[in-house]
Design an enzyme around this catalytic site. Structure first.
Site, PDB file in Angstrom:
ATOM      1  N   SER A  26       0.821  -1.209   0.000  1.00  0.00           N
ATOM      2  CA  SER A  26       0.000   0.000   0.000  1.00  0.00           C
ATOM      3  C   SER A  26       0.858   1.263   0.000  1.00  0.00           C
ATOM      4  CB  SER A  26      -0.926  -0.002   1.218  1.00  0.00           C
ATOM      5  OG  SER A  26      -1.637   1.215   1.315  1.00  0.00           O
ATOM      6  N   SER A  50       8.486 -12.474  -5.256  1.00  0.00           N
ATOM      7  CA  SER A  50       7.325 -11.659  -4.902  1.00  0.00           C
ATOM      8  C   SER A  50       6.447 -11.379  -6.116  1.00  0.00           C
ATOM      9  CB  SER A  50       7.779 -10.329  -4.293  1.00  0.00           C
ATOM     10  OG  SER A  50       6.679  -9.460  -4.124  1.00  0.00           O
ATOM     11  N   ASP A  82       6.043  -4.628   9.698  1.00  0.00           N
ATOM     12  CA  ASP A  82       6.829  -4.458  10.923  1.00  0.00           C
ATOM     13  C   ASP A  82       7.521  -5.741  11.350  1.00  0.00           C
ATOM     14  OD1 ASP A  82       6.158  -1.766  11.201  1.00  0.00           O
ATOM     15  OD2 ASP A  82       4.423  -2.185  12.468  1.00  0.00           O
ATOM     16  N   HIS A 107       7.230   4.079   9.576  1.00  0.00           N
ATOM     17  CA  HIS A 107       6.657   3.895  10.921  1.00  0.00           C
ATOM     18  C   HIS A 107       7.821   3.553  11.837  1.00  0.00           C
ATOM     19  CE1 HIS A 107       4.132   2.700  14.220  1.00  0.00           C
ATOM     20  NE2 HIS A 107       4.250   1.406  14.029  1.00  0.00           N
ATOM     21  N   ASP A 190       0.532   6.110  17.396  1.00  0.00           N
ATOM     22  CA  ASP A 190      -0.020   5.303  16.312  1.00  0.00           C
ATOM     23  C   ASP A 190      -0.554   3.974  16.841  1.00  0.00           C
ATOM     24  OD1 ASP A 190      -0.147   5.025  13.225  1.00  0.00           O
ATOM     25  OD2 ASP A 190       0.784   3.154  13.861  1.00  0.00           O
ATOM     26  N   GLU A 230     -23.953   2.677   8.835  1.00  0.00           N
ATOM     27  CA  GLU A 230     -24.105   4.124   8.981  1.00  0.00           C
ATOM     28  C   GLU A 230     -22.932   4.781   9.701  1.00  0.00           C
ATOM     29  OE1 GLU A 230     -27.915   5.468  10.323  1.00  0.00           O
ATOM     30  OE2 GLU A 230     -29.005   4.023   9.090  1.00  0.00           O
TER      31      GLU A 230
END
EC number: 1.1.1.86
Length: 330
Positions: A26, A50, A82, A107, A190, A230
């Site tokens: 991502s 990969s 991670d 991160h 985080d 909702e």
């Protein structure tokens, strides 16, 4: 708190340097493509087997192994999961770094909890967009960007902060604002946010609300709409204008009911438990637990995943979402 914009960052600190982005998920694809389209010299580092290798090449990116990409690069951005970073760092990244290189992260987990301890001769920085990768990429292609956090953990060359700002600019982040922080603060806030509110707290609140209605005899479909579907409408209002925007936009009935009943749910006892969760993040207990879980084969996580996937809200939700023609089916 320092906030930086376009005029505060200079791409010259990255121009002429070789840049490796390790990972093409991502965030990885967004970083690699945005930097390439900002005129920088980028390659992607991946395992040879990969499935992402073909995707990266199709996007016009050069692809090498992690070791080859690191050896070639002056600046290495680690955007691997991670739990995989330490092993890859020890085996393929660290042996190929030289003094004056820059090691970057999206991160701070592995730096903060000392899973990775780079040599003092290496710059260590963080650039963390505060959005999913697809939004980082989309806003860039639209000529905009998303807010980013930057941090400098080690400045061996005297240019670490300038490089972090330049990277954020190449992502598009300086068009939205770049906030300077520390690895410690980014990591701890985080993780706490994910556990207590975003992923943990919200999911448990949704399930508890759904179960309460179903156990009282209401149809699962109605319970799903009220407690899951909702929620997006409300979160969008928070996102656009905060709590006040939400309260202004809903009916007086909803506003009064929320303000008088909400505190009965989120009691001082709940906040006390939040503080315990934060303490586990701060003192490293959560990090150790997660690392042990990964090293043990994800036994507890796999069990929890199975339990969640079997929840009634997942089954009725899948059925109802199939009726929603506006949703992109994946």
């Amino acid at each position: 708190m320092n906030v930086y914009y376009e005029q505060d960052a200079d791409l010259g600190y990255l121009q002429g340097k070789n840049i490796a982005v390790l990972g093409y998920g991502s965030q990885g694809h967004a970083h690699a493509l945005n930097l390439k389209e900002s005129g920088l010299n980028v390659c992607v580092g991946l395992r040879p087997e990969s499935a992402s290798c073909a995707k990266a090449r199709e996007a016009g990116l050069e692809v090498n192994t992690v070791a080859e990409a690191t050896k070639w690069a002056d600046i290495v951005m680690v955007l691997l999961p991670d739990q995989n970073q330490k092993a890859v760092y020890d085996a393929e990244i660290a042996p190929n770094l030289v003094a004056g290189n820059t090691l970057a992260f999206g991160h701070g987990f592995n730096i903060h909890y000392k899973q990775i301890i780079p040599a003092e001769s290496i710059n260590v920085i963080m650039i963390a967009p505060k959005s999913p990768g697809h939004l980082v990429r989309r806003t860039f292609t639209e000529g905009n960007g998303v807010p980013c956090l930057i941090a400098v953990h080690q400045d061996a060359t005297g240019e670490a902060k300038q490089q972090a700002l330049a990277w954020a600019k190449a992502l598009g982040g300086t068009k939205a604002g770049v906030i300077e922080t520390s690895i410690k603060n980014e990591t701890e806030t985080d993780l706490f946010g994910e556990q207590a509110v975003l992923c943990g707290g919200s999911a448990e609140l949704i399930k508890a609300g759904f179960e309460t209605l179903v156990e009282a005899g209401y149809p699962e479909e109605l319970a799903y709409f009220e407690c899951m579907h909702e929620l997006k409408l409300i979160v969008d209002l928070y996102y656009e204008g905060g709590l006040s925007r939400m309260n202004y936009s809903v009916s007086d009935t909803a506003e009064y009911g929320g303000m008088t009943r909400g505190p009965r749910l989120i009691t001082p006892a709940v906040k006390a438990e939040m503080k315990k969760i934060l303490e586990e993040v701060q003192d490293g207990r959560f990090a150790k637990e997660f690392i042990d879980e990964c090293n043990g084969g994800y036994k507890n996580l796999n069990k929890l995943r199975e339990e969640n996937s079997g929840h009634a809200i997942e089954k009725v939700g899948a059925k109802l979402r199939d009726m929603m023609s506006w949703l992109i089916k994946k």
